[in-house]
Write a protein that holds these residues in place. Structure first.
Motif, PDB file in Angstrom:
ATOM      1  N   PRO A  55       0.804  -1.228   0.000  1.00  0.00           N
ATOM      2  CA  PRO A  55       0.000   0.000   0.000  1.00  0.00           C
ATOM      3  C   PRO A  55       0.839   1.281   0.000  1.00  0.00           C
ATOM      4  N   ASP A  56       2.113   1.189   0.378  1.00  0.00           N
ATOM      5  CA  ASP A  56       2.948   2.388   0.434  1.00  0.00           C
ATOM      6  C   ASP A  56       3.581   2.746  -0.907  1.00  0.00           C
ATOM      7  N   VAL A  57       3.381   1.904  -1.915  1.00  0.00           N
ATOM      8  CA  VAL A  57       4.044   2.151  -3.187  1.00  0.00           C
ATOM      9  C   VAL A  57       3.443   3.395  -3.852  1.00  0.00           C
ATOM     10  N   LYS A  58       4.310   4.161  -4.483  1.00  0.00           N
ATOM     11  CA  LYS A  58       3.871   5.373  -5.182  1.00  0.00           C
ATOM     12  C   LYS A  58       4.079   5.158  -6.679  1.00  0.00           C
ATOM     13  N   VAL A  59       3.046   5.476  -7.454  1.00  0.00           N
ATOM     14  CA  VAL A  59       3.131   5.296  -8.903  1.00  0.00           C
ATOM     15  C   VAL A  59       3.935   6.438  -9.512  1.00  0.00           C
ATOM     16  N   ILE A  60       4.874   6.087 -10.390  1.00  0.00           N
ATOM     17  CA  ILE A  60       5.613   7.109 -11.131  1.00  0.00           C
ATOM     18  C   ILE A  60       5.345   6.915 -12.614  1.00  0.00           C
ATOM     19  N   ALA A  61       5.009   8.030 -13.289  1.00  0.00           N
ATOM     20  CA  ALA A  61       4.781   7.990 -14.743  1.00  0.00           C
ATOM     21  C   ALA A  61       5.991   8.648 -15.401  1.00  0.00           C
ATOM     22  N   GLY A  62       5.845   9.867 -15.914  1.00  0.00           N
ATOM     23  CA  GLY A  62       7.005  10.570 -16.462  1.00  0.00           C
ATOM     24  C   GLY A  62       7.914  11.109 -15.370  1.00  0.00           C
ATOM     25  N   GLY A  63       7.363  11.267 -14.185  1.00  0.00           N
ATOM     26  CA  GLY A  63       8.158  11.678 -13.026  1.00  0.00           C
ATOM     27  C   GLY A  63       8.465  13.157 -12.943  1.00  0.00           C
ATOM     28  N   HIS A  64       7.836  13.965 -13.802  1.00  0.00           N
ATOM     29  CA  HIS A  64       8.232  15.374 -13.812  1.00  0.00           C
ATOM     30  C   HIS A  64       7.540  16.234 -12.761  1.00  0.00           C
ATOM     31  N   SER A  65       6.640  15.661 -12.010  1.00  0.00           N
ATOM     32  CA  SER A  65       6.169  16.305 -10.773  1.00  0.00           C
ATOM     33  C   SER A  65       6.784  15.602  -9.570  1.00  0.00           C
ATOM     34  N   LEU A  66       6.803  14.260  -9.622  1.00  0.00           N
ATOM     35  CA  LEU A  66       7.218  13.482  -8.455  1.00  0.00           C
ATOM     36  C   LEU A  66       8.725  13.596  -8.176  1.00  0.00           C
TER      37      LEU A  66
END
Lengths: 164, 263
Positions: free
Chosen positions: B25-36
């Motif tokens: 449940p603690d996993v964070k989804v990363i897409a392009g990553g340009h906010s994260l």
């Protein structure tokens, strides 16, 4: 984690922490220090490289995200004896002063010329909006890109003539 | 700047991504990553694990389904810019710069719900829908229920935004933005569209904690009145070192006038 990234045509496998940024991988693991870190906040564009052909800010990509992909850096553009037309353009038009932003400028401009072989001054300025020069050199940078565009078009024509 | 360390894995399908999220449940989804990634470098975010969904093929590309375009969440801003979507290409052109647009994704941006992001205004004005998949199956959320607060969207832990549905036909559309000169984020952005039936719909972003419909503008334009002023109450808006709430309210009026003149 093991990652394999093809950089300037050569495959490199390295064991990296997941938090390793692509720019750190290039500079510190591979010793390719032509790619610079300017702001480190995705704004200045000094760290621009091509990832699978697209210009990206390598301070905002993880090395693990680039696993299996191909990267082109400024070292892959030309050599001192055989400059890429963009490198020649920056030299001849004095498109740099301190040179810190230049690798990113060239990688970004290269993407523009790939899609638009004859960009206007306005198109060049707009495309380079993500690349900052702090020597106030934008004027000559635009001239350098225009010159490179002309040189690349001439080279393409010559190649076409040779094929015919 | 290094982010804090984290575990990392890639998902190759939505089903695999959902299974990973269910197990951790603690996993964070990363897409392009340009906010994260910028937030992680500043240690504003320190997720213990990242799940990379960039490579999921079923989340890429844009297809037409009747009166809708269905846009995969991992479609980049650069691909949106080159697409036939209504309004969104103009908005994508205002996102970041060419390098940011090559990495940032429409789904990542909308799920992140940055109060200064551009797309939420377009999504609200167009009446987009969000297809979200989770352990219970798939649900579709209308734009009006997507943006819940600052950095808070309707996408819940364990869920993945898979597609954005965008109405294919509008008569006219416009996006006007006053951007921060360094970050290129919207200090205020206003989207106005004239839908297939000739009705005006509008929304703003950047000014408050989340993007909102501009109901007062819609009422005025749909009853033949001029844009006027006082479209939003400054008391409901944000103030920071870049712009006061009063200035943001003024910018909404000015940008609404410019956008309305184009539809």
């Amino acid at each position: 984690m093991n990652v394999t990234v093809t950089v300037n045509g050569k495959a490199y496998t390295r064991d990296v922490e997941p938090r390793t940024l692509l720019v750190q991988f290039l500079r510190e693991d591979l010793g390719l220090t032509g790619t610079h870190v300017g702001c480190d906040t995705s704004q200045c564009g000094a760290c621009t490289v091509h990832l699978n052909g697209d210009a990206v800010k390598s301070c905002t990509v993880l090395a693990v995200q680039a696993d299996g992909m191909s990267v082109t850096t400024i070292e892959g553009m030309g050599t001192p004896a055989d400059l890429h037309p963009l490198q020649a353009g920056f030299w001849e038009k004095h498109g740099l002063q301190c040179g810190f932003c230049t690798p990113g400028m060239i990688m970004s401009a290269a993407e523009l010329l790939k899609h638009n072989p004859d960009p206007s001054e306005e198109e060049i300025r707009h495309h380079l909006e993500g690349n900052y020069c702090r020597c106030t050199g934008y004027h000559n940078i635009v001239l350098a890109v225009r010159q490179a565009a002309g040189a690349l078009r001439a080279a393409a024509l010559a190649e076409q003539a040779a094929d015919d | 700047m290094y982010p804090a360390n984290f575990d990392y894995q890639k998902a190759s399908s939505v089903a695999e991504a959902l299974a990973v999220m269910a197990a951790n449940p603690d996993v964070k989804v990363i897409a392009g990553g340009h906010s994260l990634l910028p937030a992680m470098k500043l240690r504003l975010a320190q997720p213990p694990a990242l799940l990379d969904v960039w490579g999921i093929e079923e989340l890429k590309g844009i297809r037409r389904e009747g009166d809708w375009f269905v846009v995969g969440a991992m479609t980049t801003h650069a691909d949106v810019l080159r697409s036939e979507l209504p309004l969104f290409p103009e908005v994508a052109y205002e996102v970041g710069d060419p390098m940011v647009r090559n990495r940032g994704t429409i789904g990542g941006s909308l799920a992140h719900a940055d109060p200064s992001a551009d797309y939420p205004a377009a999504a609200l004005a167009l009446g987009a829908e969000f297809v979200i998949r989770g352990p219970e199956g798939e649900r579709t959320v209308p734009a009006g229920e997507m943006f819940l607060g600052m950095f808070e969207s309707a996408v819940q832990p364990g869920e993945l935004l898979t597609h954005v549905r965008i109405p294919a036909t509008v008569q006219a559309s416009a996006y006007e933005k006053f951007k921060h000169p360094a970050s290129h984020y919207a200090i205020v952005g206003v989207a106005v569209i004239r839908d297939a039936n000739g009705q005006i719909r509008a929304a703003y972003t950047g000014a408050g904690e989340k993007a909102e419909r501009l109901h007062r503008l819609e009422e005025r334009l749909n009853s033949g009145q001029p844009v006027g002023t006082g479209l939003v109450e400054s008391a409901t808006l944000l103030g920071d070192r870049f712009a006061s709430p009063e200035y943001r309210a003024h910018l909404v009026d000015v940008l609404a006038e410019r956008a309305a003149a184009r539809v």
